[in-house]
Design a protein around this motif. Sequence first.
Motif, PDB file in Angstrom:
ATOM      1  N   VAL A  16       0.838  -1.204   0.000  1.00 54.37           N
ATOM      2  CA  VAL A  16       0.000   0.000   0.000  1.00 54.37           C
ATOM      3  C   VAL A  16       0.873   1.254   0.000  1.00 54.37           C
ATOM      4  O   VAL A  16       0.562   2.241  -0.668  1.00 54.37           O
ATOM      5  CB  VAL A  16      -0.975  -0.018   1.198  1.00 54.37           C
ATOM      6  CG1 VAL A  16      -1.685   1.306   1.351  1.00 54.37           C
ATOM      7  CG2 VAL A  16      -1.977  -1.155   1.031  1.00 54.37           C
ATOM      8  N   ARG A  17       1.992   1.224   0.742  1.00 53.46           N
ATOM      9  CA  ARG A  17       2.903   2.380   0.753  1.00 53.46           C
ATOM     10  C   ARG A  17       3.447   2.638  -0.648  1.00 53.46           C
ATOM     11  O   ARG A  17       3.549   3.777  -1.082  1.00 53.46           O
ATOM     12  CB  ARG A  17       4.068   2.150   1.724  1.00 53.46           C
ATOM     13  CG  ARG A  17       4.950   3.396   1.898  1.00 53.46           C
ATOM     14  CD  ARG A  17       6.175   3.118   2.731  1.00 53.46           C
ATOM     15  NE  ARG A  17       7.169   2.334   2.016  1.00 53.46           N
ATOM     16  CZ  ARG A  17       7.971   2.799   1.061  1.00 53.46           C
ATOM     17  NH1 ARG A  17       7.895   4.057   0.674  1.00 53.46           N
ATOM     18  NH2 ARG A  17       8.853   2.013   0.477  1.00 53.46           N
ATOM     19  N   ILE A  33       4.170  -1.050   8.345  1.00 58.00           N
ATOM     20  CA  ILE A  33       5.182  -0.816   7.329  1.00 58.00           C
ATOM     21  C   ILE A  33       6.529  -1.243   7.908  1.00 58.00           C
ATOM     22  O   ILE A  33       6.905  -0.808   8.990  1.00 58.00           O
ATOM     23  CB  ILE A  33       5.203   0.669   6.900  1.00 58.00           C
ATOM     24  CG1 ILE A  33       3.866   1.040   6.233  1.00 58.00           C
ATOM     25  CG2 ILE A  33       6.373   0.937   5.953  1.00 58.00           C
ATOM     26  CD1 ILE A  33       3.689   2.510   5.949  1.00 58.00           C
ATOM     27  N   PRO A  34       7.238  -2.128   7.208  1.00 54.99           N
ATOM     28  CA  PRO A  34       8.489  -2.649   7.763  1.00 54.99           C
ATOM     29  C   PRO A  34       9.584  -1.595   7.817  1.00 54.99           C
ATOM     30  O   PRO A  34       9.561  -0.618   7.077  1.00 54.99           O
ATOM     31  CB  PRO A  34       8.861  -3.776   6.793  1.00 54.99           C
ATOM     32  CG  PRO A  34       8.104  -3.526   5.553  1.00 54.99           C
ATOM     33  CD  PRO A  34       6.913  -2.715   5.913  1.00 54.99           C
ATOM     34  N   LEU A  41       8.486   5.895   5.896  1.00 55.60           N
ATOM     35  CA  LEU A  41       7.192   5.511   6.449  1.00 55.60           C
ATOM     36  C   LEU A  41       6.045   6.184   5.709  1.00 55.60           C
ATOM     37  O   LEU A  41       4.945   5.667   5.651  1.00 55.60           O
ATOM     38  CB  LEU A  41       7.147   5.872   7.939  1.00 55.60           C
ATOM     39  CG  LEU A  41       5.931   5.429   8.717  1.00 55.60           C
ATOM     40  CD1 LEU A  41       5.876   3.909   8.808  1.00 55.60           C
ATOM     41  CD2 LEU A  41       5.941   6.016  10.111  1.00 55.60           C
ATOM     42  N   ALA A  42       6.313   7.315   5.113  1.00 54.99           N
ATOM     43  CA  ALA A  42       5.256   8.087   4.472  1.00 54.99           C
ATOM     44  C   ALA A  42       4.632   7.335   3.305  1.00 54.99           C
ATOM     45  O   ALA A  42       5.304   6.616   2.574  1.00 54.99           O
ATOM     46  CB  ALA A  42       5.798   9.423   3.977  1.00 54.99           C
ATOM     47  N   VAL A  43       3.341   7.511   3.160  1.00 58.96           N
ATOM     48  CA  VAL A  43       2.591   6.993   2.022  1.00 58.96           C
ATOM     49  C   VAL A  43       2.399   8.172   1.096  1.00 58.96           C
ATOM     50  O   VAL A  43       1.677   9.104   1.432  1.00 58.96           O
ATOM     51  CB  VAL A  43       1.236   6.392   2.466  1.00 58.96           C
ATOM     52  CG1 VAL A  43       0.439   5.916   1.268  1.00 58.96           C
ATOM     53  CG2 VAL A  43       1.450   5.273   3.471  1.00 58.96           C
ATOM     54  N   THR A  44       3.085   8.173  -0.030  1.00 60.08           N
ATOM     55  CA  THR A  44       3.047   9.332  -0.927  1.00 60.08           C
ATOM     56  C   THR A  44       2.045   9.090  -2.047  1.00 60.08           C
ATOM     57  O   THR A  44       2.398   8.649  -3.136  1.00 60.08           O
ATOM     58  CB  THR A  44       4.443   9.609  -1.512  1.00 60.08           C
ATOM     59  OG1 THR A  44       4.906   8.419  -2.134  1.00 60.08           O
ATOM     60  CG2 THR A  44       5.417  10.038  -0.431  1.00 60.08           C
ATOM     61  N   GLY A  45       0.814   9.332  -1.754  1.00 56.56           N
ATOM     62  CA  GLY A  45      -0.253   9.142  -2.721  1.00 56.56           C
ATOM     63  C   GLY A  45      -1.578   9.318  -2.012  1.00 56.56           C
ATOM     64  O   GLY A  45      -1.626   9.801  -0.887  1.00 56.56           O
TER      65      GLY A  45
END
Length: 112
Positions: A16-17, A33-34, A41-45
Motif C-alpha cells: 500500500v505504501r 510498514i516494515p 514511512l510516508a505513504v506518498t499518494g
Amino acid sequence: MLVGFSQGASVVAEFVRRRPERHGGVFLLSGGIPGGPEDELAVTGQLEGTPAFVGYGADDSRIDLERVVETARALEDAGAEVTERRYPGVGHEVTDDEFEVIGALLESLGAE
C-alpha cells in the motif's frame, strides 16, 4: 481487499505504501510498514476513501508497537479511513473482534 497478519501485514502495508491508490479495504493485523526509524514511512499518494483497519495486541512482543501506530498515522495522512484498535492483554494473535471488523466491512460492501 488486502489482509495480512504479522509478516503478511507488513507485506500488505509495504504494498500500500508503494501503491497508494483507492483500495477496497486494508486490514493490518499485528503488523505495519516494515523498517526502523530511519526507513521511509510516508505513504506518498492518495488512499482517499479506503477503509483501513489496524489491530494489534498491547502485549505483543514480536512487533514494534510504535511502528504499527506510526503506520496507522501514515495511512490516515494519505486519506485512508483508519480504525485502530489496541487490545489490552493480547499478544501476537488475531482476536475475534478483528474478525468481526473484517466481516462487518465485507457485509457492508455486499449491501451496496
